[in-house]
Enzyme design. Structure first.
Site, PDB file in Angstrom:
ATOM      1  N   THR A 168       6.961   0.934  -2.822  1.00  0.00           N
ATOM      2  CA  THR A 168       6.010  -0.160  -2.671  1.00  0.00           C
ATOM      3  C   THR A 168       4.613   0.255  -3.111  1.00  0.00           C
ATOM      4  O   THR A 168       4.142   1.337  -2.766  1.00  0.00           O
ATOM      5  CB  THR A 168       5.938  -0.613  -1.192  1.00  0.00           C
ATOM      6  OG1 THR A 168       7.243  -0.964  -0.747  1.00  0.00           O
ATOM      7  CG2 THR A 168       5.005  -1.806  -1.032  1.00  0.00           C
ATOM      8  N   HIS A 226      -0.382   3.338  -4.259  1.00  0.00           N
ATOM      9  CA  HIS A 226       1.012   3.478  -3.840  1.00  0.00           C
ATOM     10  C   HIS A 226       1.036   3.583  -2.320  1.00  0.00           C
ATOM     11  O   HIS A 226       0.315   4.389  -1.728  1.00  0.00           O
ATOM     12  CB  HIS A 226       1.641   4.718  -4.460  1.00  0.00           C
ATOM     13  CG  HIS A 226       3.135   4.660  -4.538  1.00  0.00           C
ATOM     14  ND1 HIS A 226       3.934   4.518  -3.420  1.00  0.00           N
ATOM     15  CD2 HIS A 226       3.985   4.714  -5.601  1.00  0.00           C
ATOM     16  CE1 HIS A 226       5.198   4.489  -3.778  1.00  0.00           C
ATOM     17  NE2 HIS A 226       5.261   4.606  -5.104  1.00  0.00           N
ATOM     18  N   HIS A 227       1.883   2.774  -1.689  1.00  0.00           N
ATOM     19  CA  HIS A 227       1.931   2.736  -0.231  1.00  0.00           C
ATOM     20  C   HIS A 227       2.498   4.028   0.357  1.00  0.00           C
ATOM     21  O   HIS A 227       2.315   4.321   1.554  1.00  0.00           O
ATOM     22  CB  HIS A 227       2.772   1.545   0.236  1.00  0.00           C
ATOM     23  CG  HIS A 227       2.347   0.974   1.547  1.00  0.00           C
ATOM     24  ND1 HIS A 227       1.433   1.591   2.376  1.00  0.00           N
ATOM     25  CD2 HIS A 227       2.707  -0.174   2.185  1.00  0.00           C
ATOM     26  CE1 HIS A 227       1.252   0.858   3.459  1.00  0.00           C
ATOM     27  NE2 HIS A 227       2.013  -0.218   3.370  1.00  0.00           N
ATOM     28  N   ALA A 228       3.168   4.816  -0.469  1.00  0.00           N
ATOM     29  CA  ALA A 228       3.703   6.087   0.025  1.00  0.00           C
ATOM     30  C   ALA A 228       2.587   7.035   0.446  1.00  0.00           C
ATOM     31  O   ALA A 228       2.780   7.881   1.318  1.00  0.00           O
ATOM     32  CB  ALA A 228       4.567   6.748  -1.051  1.00  0.00           C
TER      33      ALA A 228
END
Length: 217
Positions: A26, A190-192
Site C-alpha cells: 500500500t 509507502h505505507h510500509a
C-alpha cells in the site's frame, strides 16, 4: 553515504513493514498547503533562488526521520544516513525535463553553491539524465515542482513492480490566501515505512524552518 541494515524482528514497525510490503502492498499520497510568505521574503532580500531553497528544506526535514530513508539494498532492508535530491530541471527551449542531483549538506549555502554549479555545468544537457557521466546516487529521492498549476491533489503512480520506499515530493504554484502566500505540497509515500504521524511531523518541522529561514544563512 552509509547504509544500515534493519533487524525487522526488533524494529518497532517491523510487523507493519511486512504487512504493507508483502501482504497488502500500500502507498498513499497527501497534499497540504504550506505558508511560504516569510521564506520568499527572506530569499528575495538576500538575492537567492526559491527552488534550491525549497528542495534543501524538504531534504533537511525528510532526513530527520529514519522512516523516510528506508530502502532495499542487495536484498537487505535498511536505511541511509542521508537522502540526496533528485530533481527535475526544466528546459525552456523544448519544454522537456532532465533529472539532476545535488549532494545534500547541512549547510544551506554549501548546498546552494553545489546546485548553482550543477546548473552552470549541466543545465544545458537534454535527455533523461542531465548529468550523464554520473549516475544518480542510490540514496536519491525524487523532489520537484509544477510551478504552473496550483493543485489540490497530486499523486505519483509507479508502473514498475519493485520495492521502493523513498517518498516523492511535488510542489505546486503559489496562491494568495488571507494576505499570505501559500504553496501546495504533495507527498507520495509507502505505507510500509511511513504513517500519518511521520507526515505530520515533517510538515510541522518544514513550516518552522520556512518561517525562520534567515537562521540558515
Amino acid at each position: 553515504m552509509k547504509f544500515t541494515e534493519i533487524d525487522l524482528m526488533k524494529w518497532p514497525r517491523g510487523q507493519m513493514f511486512y504487512y504493507f510490503s508483502k501482504m497488502a502492498p500500500t502507498g498513499y499520497s497527501l497534499t497540504a498547503n504550506v505558508d511560504v510568505t516569510k521564506l520568499r521574503d527572506t530569499l528575495k532580500a538576500n538575492g537567492l533562488k526559491f527552488f534550491p531553497a525549497y528542495i534543501w528544506l524538504v531534504t533537511r526535514n525528510l532526513n530527520k526521520q529514519t522512516e523516510f530513508k528506508v530502502a532495499v539494498k542487495e536484498g537487505r532492508v535498511g536505511y541511509y544516513d542521508v537522502l540526496t535530491t533528485l530533481y527535475a530541471h526544466f528546459h525552456d527551449d523544448d519544454n522537456t525535463i532532465s533529472l539532476m542531483w545535488a549532494e545534500y549538506s547541512d549547510s544551506f549555502m554549501e548546498f546552494y553553491g553545489r546546485y548553482i554549479e550543477n546548473q552552470k555545468e549541466f543545465g544545458g544537457n537534454h535527455g533523461v539524465l542531465g548529468q550523464p557521466l554520473t549516475p544518480p546516487p542510490e540514496n536519491a529521492y525524487t523532489v520537484s515542482c509544477i510551478p504552473w498549476v496550483s493543485f489540490s491533489h497530486f499523486a505519483v503512480h509507479s508502473y514498475e513492480n519493485k520495492p521502493y520506499y523513498f517518498p516523492s515530493v511535488e510542489a505546486g504554484k503559489f496562491y494568495e490566501k488571507d494576505g499570505r502566500t501559500m504553496m501546495p505540497l504533495s507527498l507520495t509515500c509507502h505505507h510500509a515505512t511511513t504513517d500519518g504521524y511521520h507526515i505530520n511531523r515533517f510538515l510541522k518541522d518544514l513550516q518552522m524552518d520556512m518561517d525562520s529561514f534567515d537562521s540558515f544563512l
